[in-house]
Design a protein around this motif. Structure first.
Motif, PDB file in Angstrom:
ATOM      1  N   ILE A 134       0.807  -1.228  -0.044  1.00 51.84           N
ATOM      2  CA  ILE A 134       0.002  -0.142   0.193  1.00 51.84           C
ATOM      3  C   ILE A 134       1.056   1.280  -0.226  1.00 51.84           C
ATOM      4  N   LYS A 135       0.605   2.109  -1.127  1.00 53.07           N
ATOM      5  CA  LYS A 135       1.330   3.233  -1.043  1.00 53.07           C
ATOM      6  C   LYS A 135       0.507   4.471  -0.290  1.00 53.07           C
ATOM      7  N   VAL A 136       1.071   5.584   0.352  1.00 55.31           N
ATOM      8  CA  VAL A 136       0.474   6.476   0.581  1.00 55.31           C
ATOM      9  C   VAL A 136       0.579   7.645  -0.256  1.00 55.31           C
ATOM     10  N   TYR A 137      -0.708   8.255  -0.580  1.00 58.25           N
ATOM     11  CA  TYR A 137      -0.705   9.609  -1.153  1.00 58.25           C
ATOM     12  C   TYR A 137      -1.356  10.757  -0.440  1.00 58.25           C
ATOM     13  N   LEU A 138      -1.217  11.987  -0.730  1.00 55.53           N
ATOM     14  CA  LEU A 138      -1.617  13.196   0.082  1.00 55.53           C
ATOM     15  C   LEU A 138      -2.475  14.136  -0.686  1.00 55.53           C
ATOM     16  N   SER A 139      -3.642  14.390   0.027  1.00 55.87           N
ATOM     17  CA  SER A 139      -4.353  15.543  -0.318  1.00 55.87           C
ATOM     18  C   SER A 139      -3.853  16.713  -0.102  1.00 55.87           C
ATOM     19  N   ILE A 140      -3.680  17.870  -1.390  1.00 56.55           N
ATOM     20  CA  ILE A 140      -2.707  18.950  -0.917  1.00 56.55           C
ATOM     21  C   ILE A 140      -3.811  19.953  -1.262  1.00 56.55           C
ATOM     22  N   LYS A 141      -3.225  21.325  -0.340  1.00 57.48           N
ATOM     23  CA  LYS A 141      -3.904  22.489  -0.845  1.00 57.48           C
ATOM     24  C   LYS A 141      -2.959  23.042  -1.758  1.00 57.48           C
ATOM     25  N   PHE A 142      -4.082  23.764  -2.793  1.00 55.40           N
ATOM     26  CA  PHE A 142      -3.124  24.215  -3.902  1.00 55.40           C
ATOM     27  C   PHE A 142      -2.266  25.568  -3.650  1.00 55.40           C
ATOM     28  N   SER A 143      -2.821  26.256  -2.436  1.00 54.15           N
ATOM     29  CA  SER A 143      -2.113  27.349  -1.913  1.00 54.15           C
ATOM     30  C   SER A 143      -0.910  27.082  -1.192  1.00 54.15           C
ATOM     31  N   SER A 144      -0.697  25.864  -0.856  1.00 53.60           N
ATOM     32  CA  SER A 144       0.656  25.688   0.079  1.00 53.60           C
ATOM     33  C   SER A 144       1.815  26.460   0.113  1.00 53.60           C
ATOM     34  N   PRO A 145       2.126  26.818  -1.352  1.00 49.30           N
ATOM     35  CA  PRO A 145       3.295  27.696  -1.168  1.00 49.30           C
ATOM     36  C   PRO A 145       3.269  29.146  -0.484  1.00 49.30           C
ATOM     37  N   GLN A 146       2.095  29.472  -0.517  1.00 48.68           N
ATOM     38  CA  GLN A 146       1.807  30.954   0.291  1.00 48.68           C
ATOM     39  C   GLN A 146       1.627  30.559   1.372  1.00 48.68           C
ATOM     40  N   GLN A 147       0.704  29.508   1.622  1.00 44.06           N
ATOM     41  CA  GLN A 147       0.359  29.358   3.281  1.00 44.06           C
ATOM     42  C   GLN A 147       1.321  28.677   4.229  1.00 44.06           C
ATOM     43  N   LEU A 148       2.480  28.073   3.348  1.00 42.06           N
ATOM     44  CA  LEU A 148       3.540  27.515   4.177  1.00 42.06           C
ATOM     45  C   LEU A 148       4.769  28.234   4.336  1.00 42.06           C
TER      46      LEU A 148
ATOM     47  N   ASP B 243       8.598   5.526  -1.898  1.00 37.87           N
ATOM     48  CA  ASP B 243       7.573   4.966  -2.791  1.00 37.87           C
ATOM     49  C   ASP B 243       6.282   5.936  -2.529  1.00 37.87           C
ATOM     50  N   PHE B 244       6.484   7.152  -2.226  1.00 37.29           N
ATOM     51  CA  PHE B 244       5.322   7.965  -2.193  1.00 37.29           C
ATOM     52  C   PHE B 244       4.337   7.893  -3.283  1.00 37.29           C
ATOM     53  N   GLY B 245       3.056   7.896  -3.193  1.00 34.10           N
ATOM     54  CA  GLY B 245       2.049   7.737  -4.410  1.00 34.10           C
ATOM     55  C   GLY B 245       1.832   8.983  -5.158  1.00 34.10           C
ATOM     56  N   GLY B 246       1.732   9.877  -4.394  1.00 28.58           N
ATOM     57  CA  GLY B 246       1.545  11.376  -5.336  1.00 28.58           C
ATOM     58  C   GLY B 246       0.461  12.184  -4.484  1.00 28.58           C
ATOM     59  N   PHE B 247      -0.336  12.948  -5.328  1.00 25.28           N
ATOM     60  CA  PHE B 247      -1.255  13.835  -4.716  1.00 25.28           C
ATOM     61  C   PHE B 247      -2.378  13.898  -5.181  1.00 25.28           C
ATOM     62  N   LEU B 248      -3.427  14.069  -4.218  1.00 23.07           N
ATOM     63  CA  LEU B 248      -5.012  14.100  -4.822  1.00 23.07           C
ATOM     64  C   LEU B 248      -5.371  15.457  -4.530  1.00 23.07           C
ATOM     65  N   VAL B 249      -6.011  16.190  -5.578  1.00 23.79           N
ATOM     66  CA  VAL B 249      -6.223  17.613  -5.416  1.00 23.79           C
ATOM     67  C   VAL B 249      -7.608  17.851  -5.704  1.00 23.79           C
ATOM     68  N   LYS B 250      -8.254  18.591  -4.726  1.00 20.63           N
ATOM     69  CA  LYS B 250      -9.604  19.304  -4.992  1.00 20.63           C
ATOM     70  C   LYS B 250      -9.229  21.007  -5.294  1.00 20.63           C
ATOM     71  N   ALA B 251      -9.336  21.347  -6.419  1.00 23.86           N
ATOM     72  CA  ALA B 251      -9.120  22.570  -6.666  1.00 23.86           C
ATOM     73  C   ALA B 251     -10.285  23.272  -7.631  1.00 23.86           C
ATOM     74  N   ASN B 252     -10.375  24.680  -6.968  1.00 28.50           N
ATOM     75  CA  ASN B 252     -11.357  25.631  -7.576  1.00 28.50           C
ATOM     76  C   ASN B 252     -12.904  24.758  -7.436  1.00 28.50           C
ATOM     77  N   SER B 253     -12.986  24.165  -6.227  1.00 28.10           N
ATOM     78  CA  SER B 253     -14.193  23.657  -5.894  1.00 28.10           C
ATOM     79  C   SER B 253     -14.711  23.965  -4.620  1.00 28.10           C
ATOM     80  N   GLU B 254     -15.858  24.432  -4.455  1.00 33.04           N
ATOM     81  CA  GLU B 254     -16.415  24.436  -3.045  1.00 33.04           C
ATOM     82  C   GLU B 254     -15.294  25.258  -2.265  1.00 33.04           C
ATOM     83  N   GLY B 255     -14.952  26.500  -2.696  1.00 27.18           N
ATOM     84  CA  GLY B 255     -14.143  27.227  -1.939  1.00 27.18           C
ATOM     85  C   GLY B 255     -12.522  26.953  -2.023  1.00 27.18           C
ATOM     86  N   GLN B 256     -12.124  25.859  -2.581  1.00 27.87           N
ATOM     87  CA  GLN B 256     -10.861  25.334  -2.385  1.00 27.87           C
ATOM     88  C   GLN B 256      -9.983  26.136  -3.436  1.00 27.87           C
TER      89      GLN B 256
END
Ligand code: BDP
Length: 711
Positions: free
Chosen positions: A246-260, A290-303
């Motif tokens: 099993i690989k782990v993926y992460l949901s990310i926030k598209f604005s992370s460069p600004q926020q972090l 072996d990180f899987g990658g990113f899941l992204v909800k972008a420009n949807s419901e305020g993201q």
């Protein structure tokens, strides 16, 4: 049995139903924690003896961590099932079960295939990679758990979909958005040092059905997850899950460069932003190779998303994809978007935004599409995106958690719903262009193939709140592995492994499961109605709600009931959503006489006295569906009570209590909706039906500020 019979039988049965108070004895035995991996002693003695001989001495030739996991599973399973400790030997010659990598085959690190063969009384599990051996072992155990013969095995299996994923909508504080089984199983506060047994059991359960990717955090993400402290926690999970394939993926926030890191922008075309993501990817892979990658909800419901900078989805997705490419990671970019300023009806919007981008995505991007064009409703037609983007990898996103199907107290086996969608013929590439063939890459030739389910898992002892919710986790994995399996055979397997081997009881339970989703459609949203749930939490009926911030959040937007009729006209004369389907479907969906009854009001606004195929009026059919749905739940309750002696007390009682709630709530749905729509139809209830228990005003007055899972 037709709807009327359900109703009559249920009335007869309901007289016998008494809800006795529970006693301590009711909570004896299996509580659901062991899921379908119960491994209890098989009752058939001669079968047991046979298996014990066939699996008596075992050779495992892999020295890897996955090999250890295989051994541990056999050490747990075989004494339980057969009452005999397995003997491990280091001689393949002497072993009766040989689990071995096949060196003559070219190893491909992504290959998860396995073979199981019985030759001269010896069983062999062969694979190119250790994970294939693990899948083969679980398959063999499933054969034992379901009491199949091992005498002449000649099995070869490879998954039809590459990434078979669970998406958890879990927040870092353990709240689970749309979760109804307690708080999140991921205890971020105690990670990375505290590694709960649950993580290992979760991994075992996933591996047993072939799930090979998980996203532990919510698509409404939190940029904190990408900070060094949290990445170390993610690393701990990845280390636990790795031996289970099993690989782990992460949901990310598209604005992370600004926020972090305080960058002035998160514009995907800004070189600094691109570098930020490249560096972040490198940092992650340093910890999790072996990180899987990113899941992204972008420009949807305020993201946030690329649209904030006037960029399209492909530009955002490709920027992330390029950052992950050097390391072999993937981007799962969600297509669940609907703009607040669009003049188009909501069901049209994802297609409008994504279809022009077909062929623009990097090869390590998959566009993740919900099964229907709106939002995980009890029934929707398949999303028209399937088949409309042949140059793009399209991932299937199902919802396993029952946000719109009664939370964790309604029995809904979703295997039949998943199959209905997968088997739908899009007709976009001639007859037989099913949704399944779109997502498994056979039509688009997309290299990346994905099926994901929004998890129904929480920290409740039984994992999913409802014992039968476990079957939905199970069926998601099984169908992602092989979408040609049938929903009822999968149900049968699950029942044998989880509830009972009694053939009569098993058949009854499978029949119940196969009917269960349709019952919910009937008492919530029959004939193609949708989104009638109450505001915010989506608990219970709210067809009257018309005052929300956005028009397309209101149930009234979807049912359009008025004095003349009911339904949303999506034909060429209406919102023209039909135009997004292949000509074959346009012809059908444009004509109420050709549209299947179960999608009628999805596509048409029809008069209350419209004559249905049955010869009855629309009003009468609508009401009968509501009553049939509620009556079928009463029947299900009566049937379950009759199975008391066949099911362990604790499992039996959990389901009994949930069914009692479901009976009440199904009536509540029925009565509230029928009364509300009657206010428009001005027509009487068909003769002989029980009167609603309360007034419409009563149902409208109910509030549930603490309903679980709020977004
Ligand atoms: C909706 C849910 C909301 C999710 C959204 C999504 O109500 O909580 O965030 O889907 O899929 O159905 O992003």
């Amino acid at each position: 049995m037709n709807r009327f019979c359900y109703w009559c039988v249920a009335i007869i049965f309901s007289g016998f139903i008494q809800q006795a108070n529970a006693s301590i004895a009711d909570f004896k035995g299996e509580d659901g924690y062991r899921l379908w991996l119960k491994y209890d002693l098989l009752s058939d003695v001669s079968l047991r003896k046979n298996y014990a001989k066939q699996l008596g001495s075992i050779y495992i030739d892999t020295q890897t961590d996955t090999g250890k996991v295989i051994m541990q599973e056999l050490q747990l399973a075989l004494p339980g099932l057969l009452g005999q400790e397995p003997r491990f030997t280091d001689s393949a010659q002497q072993a009766t079960l040989v689990i071995s990598l096949n060196p003559s085959l070219q190893a491909d690190a992504t290959d998860e295939a396995f073979a199981i063969q019985t030759q001269q009384g010896k069983i062999q599990i062969l694979a190119q990679n250790p994970v294939g051996l693990l899948y083969g072992t679980f398959h063999l155990l499933r054969l034992v758990q379901t009491e199949q013969s091992l005498a002449k095995l000649d099995i070869q299996q490879a998954p039809k979909i590459k990434l078979r994923m669970l998406n958890h909508w879990d927040d870092l504080d353990r709240h689970t958005e749309r979760g109804f089984a307690g708080e999140s199983i991921f205890d971020w506060h105690k990670l990375p040092d505290y590694k709960e047994q649950r993580y290992y059991d979760y991994a075992r359960a996933n591996a047993s059905v072939g799930i090979n990717g998980i996203v532990p955090i919510n698509v409404n993400s939190n940029s904190l997850i990408l900070t060094p402290a949290y990445l170390r926690k993610v690393q701990a999970l990845a280390d636990i899950f790795r031996p289970y394939g099993i690989k782990v993926y992460l949901s990310i926030k598209f604005s992370s460069p600004q926020q972090l890191d305080g960058l002035p922008t998160s514009d995907p075309l800004d070189p600094q932003v691109q570098q930020w993501w490249q560096a972040k990817a490198a940092e992650i892979y340093q910890l999790i190779p072996d990180f899987g990658g990113f899941l992204v909800k972008a420009n949807s419901e305020g993201q946030p998303g690329p649209g904030d900078y006037g960029r399209t989805h492909d530009i955002g997705a490709n920027m992330l994809a390029k950052a992950l490419q050097p390391f072999g990671g993937n981007v799962l970019w969600r297509a669940f978007v609907y703009a607040h300023d669009s003049e188009h009806e909501r069901s049209l919007q994802a297609y409008n935004e994504f279809v022009p981008l077909d062929g623009h995505f990097e090869s390590n991007v998959s566009v993740q599409v919900k099964n229907g064009p709106i939002d995980f409703q009890p029934r929707e037609p398949f999303s028209p995106l399937f088949g409309a983007m042949p140059q793009t990898s399209l991932a299937m996103e199902f919802q396993v958690t029952q946000e719109y199907l009664g939370f964790s107290t309604h029995l809904a086996y979703l295997g039949s719903m998943y199959k209905e969608v997968l088997d739908s013929d899009t007709h976009t590439n001639g007859e037989g262009s099913t949704v399944a063939k779109v997502i498994d890459g056979s039509l688009s030739k997309a290299p990346l193939t994905v099926m994901a389910g929004v998890a129904n898992i929480g920290a409740d002892r039984n994992w999913t709140g409802h014992i039968f919710g476990q079957a939905n986790w199970y069926v998601l994995g099984r169908l992602a592995w092989d979408h040609d399996l049938s929903a009822d055979n999968i149900a049968r397997e699950w029942v044998a492994m989880t509830l009972t081997h009694d053939p009569k009881a098993s058949e009854q339970i499978v029949a119940m499961m196969m009917q269960s989703r349709e019952n919910i459609v009937n008492y919530m949203t029959p004939l193609g109605l949708h989104h009638l749930m109450d505001t915010g939490h989506h608990y219970g009926p709210g067809p009257w709600v018309d005052n929300l911030g956005r028009d397309d959040w209101n149930p009234t937007y979807y049912h359009r009931a008025d004095d003349k009729g009911i339904g949303l006209d999506r034909t060429t004369d209406g919102t023209n959503a039909v135009s997004q389907y292949a000509p074959y479907w346009q012809e059908i969906f444009n004509d109420p006489k050709k549209t299947p009854d179960n999608l009628l009001l999805w596509f048409h606004h029809l008069p209350w006295d419209y004559t249905m195929a049955s010869g009855k009026t629309l009003w009468v059919e609508l009401v009968e569906h509501y009553y049939a749905g509620a009556a079928a739940v009463e029947l299900m309750q009566a049937q379950w009570l009759g199975l008391k002696d066949k099911i362990e007390p604790n499992q039996f009682n959990q389901v009994r209590m949930a069914l009692a709630i479901q009976v009440k709530e199904a009536r509540w749905w029925r009565d509230a909706c029928v009364l509300y729509f009657q206010g428009y139809s001005n027509m009487a209830l068909p003769a002989g039906l029980e009167k609603p228990q309360h007034s419409l005003e009563y149902y409208q007055s109910l509030t549930f500020p603490y309903a679980p899972g709020q977004g």
